[in-house]
Structures are given as structure tokens and as C-alpha cells.
Design a protein around this motif. Structure first.
Motif, PDB file in Angstrom:
ATOM      1  N   PRO A  28       0.814  -1.209   0.000  1.00 25.14           N
ATOM      2  CA  PRO A  28       0.000   0.000   0.000  1.00 25.14           C
ATOM      3  C   PRO A  28       0.851   1.266   0.000  1.00 25.14           C
ATOM      4  N   GLN A  29       1.952   1.230   0.739  1.00 26.78           N
ATOM      5  CA  GLN A  29       2.813   2.418   0.781  1.00 26.78           C
ATOM      6  C   GLN A  29       3.339   2.749  -0.607  1.00 26.78           C
ATOM      7  N   GLU A  30       3.665   1.699  -1.325  1.00 28.03           N
ATOM      8  CA  GLU A  30       4.228   1.942  -2.662  1.00 28.03           C
ATOM      9  C   GLU A  30       3.156   2.496  -3.595  1.00 28.03           C
ATOM     10  N   ARG A  31       1.964   1.938  -3.438  1.00 32.94           N
ATOM     11  CA  ARG A  31       0.872   2.473  -4.256  1.00 32.94           C
ATOM     12  C   ARG A  31       0.605   3.926  -3.901  1.00 32.94           C
ATOM     13  N   ALA A  32       0.638   4.208  -2.631  1.00 35.37           N
ATOM     14  CA  ALA A  32       0.437   5.590  -2.190  1.00 35.37           C
ATOM     15  C   ALA A  32       1.513   6.489  -2.793  1.00 35.37           C
ATOM     16  N   LEU A  33       2.699   5.954  -2.901  1.00 35.54           N
ATOM     17  CA  LEU A  33       3.782   6.732  -3.498  1.00 35.54           C
ATOM     18  C   LEU A  33       3.479   7.033  -4.970  1.00 35.54           C
ATOM     19  N   ASN A  34       2.916   6.038  -5.646  1.00 30.76           N
ATOM     20  CA  ASN A  34       2.526   6.277  -7.037  1.00 30.76           C
ATOM     21  C   ASN A  34       1.470   7.375  -7.130  1.00 30.76           C
ATOM     22  N   LEU A  58      -1.174   8.122   2.486  1.00 29.25           N
ATOM     23  CA  LEU A  58      -0.680   9.259   1.696  1.00 29.25           C
ATOM     24  C   LEU A  58      -0.373  10.420   2.647  1.00 29.25           C
ATOM     25  N   PRO A  59       0.775  11.062   2.464  1.00 34.82           N
ATOM     26  CA  PRO A  59       1.111  12.174   3.365  1.00 34.82           C
ATOM     27  C   PRO A  59       0.021  13.247   3.329  1.00 34.82           C
ATOM     28  N   LYS A  60      -0.211  13.839   4.460  1.00 36.97           N
ATOM     29  CA  LYS A  60      -1.298  14.804   4.598  1.00 36.97           C
ATOM     30  C   LYS A  60      -1.120  15.978   3.628  1.00 36.97           C
ATOM     31  N   GLU A  61       0.110  16.372   3.500  1.00 33.75           N
ATOM     32  CA  GLU A  61       0.384  17.547   2.674  1.00 33.75           C
ATOM     33  C   GLU A  61       0.048  17.260   1.198  1.00 33.75           C
TER      34      GLU A  61
END
Lengths: 184, 942
Positions: free
Chosen positions: B507-513, B555-558
Motif C-alpha cells: 500500500p505504501q508503494e501504491r500511495a507513493l505512485n 498518503l502524506p497529509k500535505e
């Protein structure tokens, strides 16, 4: 005043735009200006309640197929339009409905099935019974309309407002809004 | 750019204007290059010629404290320039009937509780206010060219006095308009305005002008007629008429829209006929003068005769047409105009231009498509574009063609899918390894490359193809450039979706995408590419992505805030108001602007914009959908013909032109992009798999299961259960199947229902298969391989061993994909199969998506064949599936007359007449089916 977001969907050429224009402008069609902020807003009274309808008409952008999700996500009620003079426009609706249900993730979505251009009786290819059957299958309301002859146009939107009211009464108005913004 | 109208503006300037209209001399609008558009504006009345006030429509304005850009600009000018007020006593005596009209009306419909922002103005005036301000402030040369064309016609149509004044660099204030009335003539209706034009000396340095040359003219009233409706012949005639001043943009409105009521050929004929008629008249006139004796009328100048003037107007109209609408000029039309030029205007500019054009065209047709040998740079560019275009077209077609589906399967086979009999894993093209791979991509570069692709298409867009009239009949062709633009939009969107969904990622990697795409979207905002921006935002907002709440959570808040800001810009709310406003403000600006009116929540964007400073300038790529909707709506709301005489409703054309002019203006601005193509990016773009909406949703469901109580598919509710033994067995097994964890074995719970394989299979395998089914709690690979093997062995013993390994590897593929993202062993996902995830058995979907191709005798399978995806519910029988497929494929016939077969690598699996297809399919392989007319012999059956 409660706001209702209504999305008009259907293949190109079924007369979606005519329905919308007819509804939002009624008699003053000549003065209609499609580019302003409230081109597609209309205040109506339904069952003694003032409602502000915002209509999202996808006319002209049907081929932005990938945008449909977004339209559906934002809509509360849906008008599925086909033309009684073109079988393919009728067939396309099955997919549209499935997509709506997927996006909304529920079986119970306020929806009206509309067979437009009923003034063109002599060119009819989709029988009224067929429309009714599909509406039964969709478990939604059905009407045949004519934007040109101004038949049943307002009823579509009034019916949707009632459906939305029934599904989510005013007190719970915030609830559906929240569910619209899952990721926000 | 600000569309706030003057009437709307509460700055002191406009108040002064409103209160003492007669005294205002300060709204000078210099007649200079930047102000050409303003010049036009001055010559054009409000759009709505029956009700002035409605053209000045507005809604409640809550942000009126700041003055509009127009006035800011004017104020700046005023402060620099002293007033020179030449009064003319003669003029003063005129009764002051021409009061400045600045009708102000509140729109009644804006009575909603919600506060309203400025509405956008919608009239000719406003369009030109926009261009005036735009052009004055930011030089957009290309767009000016277009407007110059209008002005060319304008100049000729001005009264002579006015023209002289302009020649002497007089400036004038914005004229005021007053509706006079309608004039009905035969075959035409005109709307008549009285226009008051004020004049002004621009500078005090007129010392070299003798006082005599200064006319002291302060203002004059001009009668202006606008064609409201007319026959085609009268419209062509109106390009140069006998009396009065004509609408300045008439020629451009006409040329942009005439295709909705005529053809190039017809108009060209009418134009030349008109020229001929004028020519005749001129000759007659000359003759008459000569007959009356020389010297009778010394003032008569044959070159200044009204006919001669009109002939010149017509010729310049032809020039505008040739320059502005090259798409109309194929060889036949060029020959026609050439004949005309040969006859009437030998060796004129027109003649030479037409000759050159024709020569180029012929050279192109000879050398053009032959692989770039000859031809000028233009020819090369064009052929390259069209090649790229057709390639893109194919690529962008959402898989409706088998051709592209093969591409897709290839990509999957190479990179993501189990190699189904295709050899080793990771058979992907080697150059893929060097190419971009999400999320490690250069953001700015991606944004630029997307913009480069959009720019090419947008510049090629032919605005009049967007017209409601043309676009509504898109099937019949004539709107290719629009379709290409839309296809690109969809293509970008699908690539965003697939880049997030495919591959085995945490999931983290997808979020990075996702985060990477947000970054790219942000860059696109800076580049003012609203088309791809909207595509990316829509993709992230699409169902299959936004439902992945676990991914969005990380996903980071910013980033999330940036996404929200961008989503707000792209919102369709309030008739896409935000996007419209941004476009109006920045349309042809150098850089994006931070919006002072927007709420503070846009801080990320504003920060970036402020940091941007005065870097390079860009063009703008708009989201075309808004224009298309507007034009469709204008087309719907306005009749094509007026009165019982079927006069062409030219007011409608004027409204349409307004939208087209905006597109054209932006196209001009798009020339300022200067982006180099990158083949590596193109390769990445083309290599990305395209998932249609359903495929994407299924992948998405696999990443994050649907909530409990899955919906029943609509199709399946519609089918009736039959009580044959086969079906009841099927349904029993079906229940077991959905409840069990691994029962979806590779060769299939349903294999006992394979009543017919192309190479016949005996039924003795049923027992074996049942055995396999009963082992549903164990891992399926071994048992299913066995059953598969046995099945195959009956077909051809020779291939036995090969099949064995194959099915084993298949089993592995399925197993790993059943185990979800935690299994890092195999990176293969079969996009087509909807299989239950091992961890979440309750989410098992009770349907497959199958692809059905229609095959008739005369179409080869390996050609480009249409296929459609249909949903296959777990209680659907063959006739129902065939019916669904036929519906999807647009076939209207008796379902009984068709057979359905699954395409397997080396055979076909024909569905029995009344089988439960869901259980009959071989899920080992892609669910590709063929629908074909039943052969007379009755091949299917027993």
C-alpha cells in the motif's frame, strides 16, 4: 434550502441536453446561456418544499468515458436517458446502471429511466413495454418524455427529488455528503 | 484576466462612469496593436440584441470591493495619459439622446441561499473585454493574428470619416450601444443598433499636424445593422452590402460556422457569383459615366466606387478564408477558386496564394506519404503528426479492438501475467528496463511530455468540429480532431489508473505512485495544462482508485491537501465554474496566477505560483469537455432556422462563434509551449496497459475487498433457473465454490460440464474432476494439475508433458495471486479473472468478466476484431450469455442461431446449448470467447 445533485446520463444524441435545457429554462430558451455558473441550477417546489437542483448534464462529453465515474460519484440522483428511436441507446443503459451501482456501492440509488423523443412515435423502435421491463429490472421509475413537446420533462426531476428525499430525509442530509467524500 | 464587467465593478472609475456618462472621456482605448481586440469590442454590441440588459447579466457579487482588471488597466492608462478633450461646437448641439447605457440587472434566479460569486459575463462585449485586457497586458501574437482578421473587415466597413480619424491615430472611447429595432427585409432580418463613438486625441505631441487636419470631432452616432437571420445567399451578400456599417466579426462568425448550414463548395460558388455580379454592376456604372460624358462628375473615381469597394471586401474575405481555415481547401475547392482568380484577378495576391497552396498540396500528395523523401518541412511535420495521430488513435482506443487487446495481453504477458504457454517469466521487452518506471519518474519531465502530447493535438484541433451540429453527429465523421483530443484525455486517465493498480505493490508503494501523480498534476497546473490535469485528478477520483481507502490513508497529509486543491479546480460543480474562471483569468497569460478571490485553502498552489516568479511563459491547454458541453447546449437551446421562411438563425451562429473564438484564442496561446519530444516517454506511455473501467474495478477489489453483502449482478438476477440435473449440480458446486477458499482450481470445477471440446473429450474425467473439487480445502495446484493433465491427455498424448508443466506454472500463478500482495514470489496478475482472494472469502465475486468477439465466416480471428466485455453471472446459461453478448455487440437476431465458445490456446471450448457458462469456462486461460453463427450442420449440441 436543500441542494440536489442530479446527473443526466445516456448515449450521445438521445436528447439529454434538450431535457436539461427544457427543464432549467422552460419558456425562455432563447435567453439561455450555458456558460455561467448557474446555467444548470433551478429552484423548484416539490411537495411544498423548496429545493435547489443542480443538474450535471454530460451532453457533448459522452466520449470522455473515463469521466463517468466522477460524474457518478458526485451525483445523488440519476436520469438514465435513451431515445425511443434508437435501440443501441437503450442497450447502453445496462452498463451505465451497473457502473452507477458500483460507484455508489449500493443497490438503492435514486434513478429514473427515461425514454426520450416520444413525440417521434412513427420512428419508434424501443417499445414502451421494453422500457417498463427494464425499469422493473432496474427497480426504478420509468417515463417516456419529449423535450420538444414538453411532455413529462419536469416530472423526471420531481420524481428524483422525491426519491432522494425518501432515501435520505433532510435531517440526514449531512450523511450522504460525507459518504461522497470518502477520500477527502 | 477578469471578466468582471464594468457595470459590476464598484471601483470609483466605473461609478463615475455610471453616474455621469456624458462626461466620461477617459475610457480611452488606444488604437494600437495591443488593443486590436478592444477595437473590435468597441464595434460590437452586446450579444443579445433584443434585450440589452440580459447581456449584462450578473448575479450577486460578493467580491466587488476590488476593481476589475479592466478598470485597473484603464486607471493605469489614465494616470499616465493626460486628457485631451477636443470639443466641437457642432457636435455639442446634438441632442443628447445617446445616453450611455450600462444596464444593470440582477438575475432573479440567483436567489439561492448560497452566496454567489461573480458570474461570468457572456456577450460579445465580454469576450472582447477579455481579449482586450489579455492582449494589452500580455502579447499573444498568434491570437492577435486571428483578431486582426476581424479588424481587417472592420476597417473597411467603418464609415469613411471614422476611418480617417483612425488613420490619424485618434483614439476613441468605448462606444455605447442602443437597440434601435429590427428591420425585416426579404430573406433577411436585421437587428439595428445605434452606436455612439467618442473620439480622442491620444497625445499632445500633434504639433506637426496643422490645426486644419484636426477635425475636432468628439463623437458621432453610427447606425449598425446585424444580421439576425437570413438565407444563405443573403448571408454571403452581407459580406459586402450596399448600405450602412456591418458587423465587424461577421466574416469570422460566418466562416467559423457556415458548415452547419452549407458546404465550402456552395459558399465559394456564391461568393464568386457575388463578385461577378458586382463586377458587372461596376462595368455598367463605368459605362454610364462614360455615356453621360466625361467631366460630368469629376468626383467620380472608378476605384472608389461602392462596387469596387465591395469587390475588395470579398477578396479579403477570401484571403481570411484561405488563411484561417486551411481544412476547407482541398484540391477541388482550390481549383475552383483558382479558376475564379484566373478569370477576375490575374496575378493578384489571391491568385499567387492559391497557386502556391495548390502546388504544395499536389507536392504533398505525390511525396507526402511516401516516407518523407520530398516535401518541405511543413509536409514532414504534417505527415509525422498524422502518423503519430493514427498511432495514438489506435493506442488510445479503449480496448474495443482486438488489435489493442492483443497489445494489452502482450504487455501483461511480458510483465505482469503468468506466461501462458509463451515461455519464461519476464519475457518483457528489454528496453522496458531502461524506461521509466513508477514511482521513479522525473515529475517535471512527465508533466512536460504530457503537455507536449496535448499541445500537438490541441493545435491540430479544428474548432468548428466542436460545434454542436457537427459533434452531435460524431458517428458520421467530421470531428476527428475532437475525437483525437478526447482519446488522449482518456488515455492519460487510464494510464494513471493502471499505474496505480497493476504490479504487486505494498500500500505504501501504491500511495507513493498516487503521490507522484499528484506531483505531476501540480506541475501540469503550473504548465496550465488543464486537460491532463483534469485527467489525472479524475483518475485519482475514479471509483477504482478512490475506494482504496487503505492506500489513501498512508498518503502524506500535505500531498492530500494539494490533491484537494487541484480537485477543487477541476470540479464540475456549479457548471465547472472554477475551471472556467481559472481559464478566463489565465487563458493567455504567461504564468498561472494565484487567485486573489479564491479561499485561503489554496495555499500550496499559491506558494508555488509565487515561487514561480517570471520564468518562461507557457500556453494553455483547456479541458475541451466544457466547450463541447457549452456548444452542445447552445445547439440544443437555439433553433437553426427562424420564421416560416427558414432563415438561418445567425444569432445562434454568433453565440457559437463566441465559444469557438475562445478555443482559437487558446490555440494561439498554445504556440508558446516549447517542448521537445522524448521517445522514451512515448514508449512508456504506449507500454502502459489500459484497463477498462470494469477491469480496473476488479483489480481494485482485489487490492481492497468490497464491503460485505456484495450486490448481485443485475444480469444474473434476470435469468431463470432451470431444473436440469446439470444446472442443479452446478449450483450446488457453485455454492461450495464460493464458500470454499481454493476451490477455484485452475482447470476448473466446471470441467465436468465441458460437454464438447473441439477435440472430443470423454466424460470419464468427470470423476477425476469431482475428486479435485472435493479437495477444496487443500491447495489446488496439485489436484488441478492432475485433472488438467488427464483432460489434456485424452486430447493428445504427445503433448502431455508440455501441458503438465504448463498447468503447473499456471497453478503457481493463480496461487500467488490468490495469496494477495504478501506473496512476493510471482508478479503476475490476470486482469481478467475475478477470483476470490484467499484472505477474504466473503468478497468472492459471483461473476466473471468475459470478452466476446463476434466472428462471422468472412472475418479472420487474427484480424482486427471487435470484442466486448460482458459480465457472466454464476447462474447464467448459454442462451442468456449469448443474448447478453449480442446486446453488447449490437447484433439483433435470434440467440438460438449462435454458438459461444471459449478460445483456448490450441482449441476452442464450445458451450453446450444450455450449460451454466460460469462453471463451464476454463479459468486457466483468458476468458476470451467467440460468438459465431451456428453452422447448418449443427456442430454444437451433443
Amino acid at each position: 434550502m436543500r441542494e440536489y445533485k442530479i446527473v443526466v446520463l445516456g448515449s450521445g444524441g438521445v436528447g439529454k441536453s434538450a431535457l436539461t435545457v427544457q427543464f432549467v429554462q422552460c419558456i425562455f430558451v432563447e435567453k439561455y446561456d450555458p456558460t455561467i455558473e448557474d446555467s444548470y441550477r433551478k429552484q423548484v417546489e416539490v411537495d411544498g418544499q423548496q429545493c435547489m437542483l443542480e443538474i450535471l448534464d454530460t451532453a457533448g462529453t459522452e466520449q470522455f468515458t473515463a469521466m463517468r465515474d466522477l460524474y457518478m460519484k458526485n451525483g445523488q440522483g440519476f436520469v438514465l436517458v435513451y431515445s425511443i428511436t434508437a435501440q443501441s441507446t437503450f442497450n447502453d443503459l445496462q452498463d451505465l446502471r451497473e457502473q452507477i451501482l458500483r460507484v455508489k456501492d449500493t443497490e438503492d440509488v435514486p434513478m429514473v429511466l427515461v425514454g426520450n423523443k416520444c413525440d417521434l412515435e412513427e420512428e419508434r423502435v424501443v417499445g414502451k413495454e421494453l422500457g417498463k421491463t427494464l425499469a422493473n429490472q432496474f427497480n426504478c421509475a420509468f417515463m417516456e418524455t419529449s423535450a420538444k413537446a414538453k411532455v413529462n420533462v419536469n416530472d423526471i426531476f420531481y420524481d428524483l427529488v422525491r426519491q432522494i428525499n425518501k432515501k435520505s430525509p433532510e435531517k440526514k442530509q449531512k450523511k450522504p455528503k460525507k459518504s461522497l467524500c470518502v477520500l477527502l | 484576466m477578469n471578466f468582471t464587467s464594468r457595470a459590476n465593478c464598484k471601483c470609483p472609475h466605473s461609478q463615475k462612469h455610471q453616474q455621469k456618462p456624458a462626461l466620461i472621456k477617459s475610457h480611452t482605448c488606444a488604437y494600437q496593436l495591443q488593443d486590436l481586440a478592444g477595437y473590435n469590442r468597441a464595434l460590437m454590441p452586446p450579444l443579445d440584441n433584443t434585450d440589452l440588459s440580459s447581456a449584462w447579466r450578473q448575479v450577486n457579487n460578493n467580491t466587488t470591493s476590488q476593481s476589475c482588471a479592466y478598470h485597473q488597466q484603464q486607471d493605469a492608462k489614465d494616470s499616465k495619459r493626460p486628457y485631451h478633450h477636443h470639443t466641437c461646437p457642432r457636435q455639442r448641439k446634438k441632442p443628447a439622446t445617446h445616453m450611455c447605457q450600462e444596464p444593470q440587472q440582477r438575475r432573479s434566479r440567483s436567489a439561492s441561499a448560497k452566496p454567489r460569486r461573480n458570474s461570468s459575463y457572456h456577450s460579445y462585449d465580454d469576450l472582447d473585454v477579455s481579449s482586450a485586457v489579455l492582449n494589452a497586458e500580455r502579447k499573444v501574437v498568434a491570437s492577435l493574428k486571428y483578431l486582426c482578421a476581424c479588424t481587417g473587415a472592420t476597417l473597411r466597413n467603418l464609415s469613411k470619416k471614422t476611418k480617417d480619424l483612425h488613420a490619424k491615430n485618434y483614439t476613441y472611447t468605448k462606444p455605447t450601444w442602443r437597440l434601435w429595432g429590427e428591420e425585416h427585409e426579404k430573406n433577411a432580418i436585421f437587428t439595428v443598433y445605434l452606436k455612439k463613438v467618442r473620439y480622442h486625441r491620444p497625445t499632445p505631441t500633434a504639433s506637426n499636424d496643422s490645426d486644419d487636419e484636426i477635425s475636432h470631432l468628439e463623437w458621432e452616432t453610427v447606425r449598425v445593422r446585424f444580421v439576425k437571420a437570413a438565407t444563405l445567399a443573403r448571408l454571403v451578400e452581407a459580406l459586402a452590402t450596399d448600405d450602412g456599417e456591418l458587423e465587424s466579426t461577421f466574416i469570422n462568425v460566418f466562416l467559423s460556422t457556415y458548415r452547419t448550414f452549407s458546404t465550402p463548395k456552395q459558399v465559394l460558388s456564391l461568393l464568386t457569383q457575388r463578385y461577378d455580379a458586382l463586377h458587372e454592376k461596376h462595368l455598367e456604372e463605368l459605362e454610364q459615366v462614360q455615356q453621360n460624358g466625361q467631366g460630368m462628375d469629376p468626383a467620380y473615381d472608378p476605384h472608389n466606387s461602392i462596387h469596387e469597394q465591395h469587390k475588395k471586401t470579398l477578396v479579403s474575405a477570401l484571403h481570411v478564408w484561405l488563411d484561417g481555415f486551411p481544412e476547407d481547401w482541398h484540391e477541388e475547392n482550390l481549383q475552383q477558386i483558382l479558376a475564379f482568380a484566373m478569370k477576375r484577378l490575374k496575378r493578384s495576391d489571391l491568385h499567387i496564394k492559391v497557386l502556391n497552396r495548390l502546388e504544395r498540396l499536389i507536392r504533398q500528395s505525390v511525396y507526402g506519404n511516401g516516407g518523407g523523401g520530398g516535401g518541405g518541412s511543413e509536409g514532414n511535420g504534417l505527415s509525422w503528426l498524422s502518423a503519430a495521430g493514427s498511432q495514438q488513435m489506435q493506442q488510445f482506443m479503449i480496448p474495443t479492438h482486438y488489435g489493442s487487446s492483443y497489445d494489452l495481453t502482450d504487455q501483461f504477458n511480458g510483465m505482469y501475467l503468468a506466461p501462458m504457454g509463451h515461455g519464461p517469466i519476464y519475457r518483457g521487452p528489454t528496453h522496458f528496463l531502461q524506461a521509466f518506471r513508477f514511482p521513479h519518474v522525473p515529475i517535471r519531465h512527465f508533466a512536460e511530455q504530457l503537455t507536449r502530447m496535448d499541445t500537438e493535438l490541441f493545435k491540430r484541433l479544428i474548432p468548428h468540429q466542436c460545434l454542436g451540429h457537427t459533434w452531435a453527429r460524431r458517428d458520421s465523421g467530421g470531428s476527428e480532431t475532437v475525437v483525437a483530443t478526447i482519446n488522449q484525455f482518456n488515455a492519460v486517465l487510464f494510464r494513471v489508473v493502471s499505474s496505480i493498480l497493476i504490479d504487486r505493490l505494498k500500500p505504501q508503494e501504491r500511495a507513493l505512485n498516487i503521490s507522484r501523480w499528484i506531483d505531476i498534476a501540480q506541475e501540469l497546473r503550473m504548465l496550465k495544462n488543464f486537460s491532463s490535469l483534469k485527467a489525472i485528478i479524475s483518475a485519482l477520483n475514479s471509483n477504482s482508485i478512490y475506494r482504496l481507502s487503505k492506500i489513501w490513508e498512508v498518503l502524506p497529509k500535505e500531498r492530500m491537501e494539494v490533491f484537494k486543491e487541484l480537485a477543487r479546480i477541476c470540479s464540475e460543480d456549479n457548471n465547472a465554474w472554477t475551471l472556467r474562471e481559472v481559464l478566463k483569468r489565465e487563458g493567455t497569460a504567461k504564468n498561472p496566477e494565484s487567485n486573489p478571490g479564491s479561499d485561503h485553502s489554496d495555499r500550496h498552489m499559491q506558494k508555488l505560483i509565487l515561487n514561480l516568479g517570471t520564468q518562461t511563459s507557457h500556453g494553455t491547454i483547456p479541458y475541451l469537455g466544457t466547450f463541447l458541453t457549452d456548444l452542445t447546449m447552445i445547439h440544443t437551446a437555439n433553433p437553426d432556422y427562424l420564421t416560416e421562411n427558414k432563415l438561418i438563425n445567425f444569432d445562434k451562429k454568433r453565440k457559437e462563434f463566441e465559444v469557438l473564438a475562445q478555443i482559437k484564442l487558446l490555440q494561439g496561446a498554445a504556440n508558446t509551449y516549447n517542448l521537445q519530444a522524448d521517445a522514451l516517454f512515448d514508449h512508456w506511455f504506449n507500454s502502459m496497459p489500459v484497463l477498462d473501467e470494469r477491469e480496473a474495478f476488479e483489480l481494485s477489489c482485489r487490492l481492497e475487498a468490497q464491503p460485505p453483502a456484495p450486490r448481485k449482478s443485475v444480469v444474473s438476477t434476470n435469468t431463470s433457473l432451470t431444473n436440469t440435473t446439470a444446472s442443479s449440480t452446478a449450483s450446488i458446486i457453485g455454492h461450495r465454490k464460493t464458500d470454499s477458499i481454493h476451490s477455484n482450481s485452475s482447470s476448473g470445477a466446471g470441467s465436468q460440464f465441458y460437454c464438447e471440446l473441439n477435440s472430443s473429450t470423454s466424460s470419464r474425467h468427470n470423476s477425476l474432476d469431482r475428486d479435485a473439487n472435493h479437495q477444496h480445502t487443500s491447495l489446488m495446484s496439485a489436484s488441478s494439475s492432475v485433472s488438467n493433465l488427464s483432460l489434456d491427455s485424452s486430447n493428445s498424448g504427445g503433448r502431455q508433458s508440455g501441458k503438465l508443466t504448463h498447468s503447473q506454472s499456471m497453478g503457481n500463478g493463480l496461487k500467488s495471486h490468490g495469496n494477495g500482495t504478501t506473496n512476493g514470489g510471482s508478479p503476475h496478475i490476470n486482469a481478467q479473472l475475478v477470483q476470490p482472494t484467499s484472505g477474504t472469502p466473503q468478497s468472492a465475486p459471483d461473476f466473471y468478466i468475459i470478452r466476446v468477439t463476434y466472428e462471422t465466416d468472412n472475418i479472420e480471428l487474427d484480424g482486427i476484431v471487435l470484442y466486448k466485455s460482458i459480465m457472466l453471472g454464476n447462474n447464467e446459461r448459454t442462451p442468456q450469455v449469448i443474448r447478453n453478448a449480442m446486446l453488447k455487440l449490437g447484433l439483433e437476431d435470434d440467440p438460438e442461431r449462435f454458438t459461444l465458445a471459449q478460445v483456448l490456446p490450441d482449441k476452442e471450448l464450445v458451450m453446450p446449448k444450455n450449460a451454466n457458462v460460469y462453471y463451464a469456462v476454463n479459468t486457466n486461460y483468458n476468458l476470451n470467447f467467440i460468438l459465431r453463427p451456428r453452422k447448418e450442420e449443427g456442430v454444437a449440441g451433443s
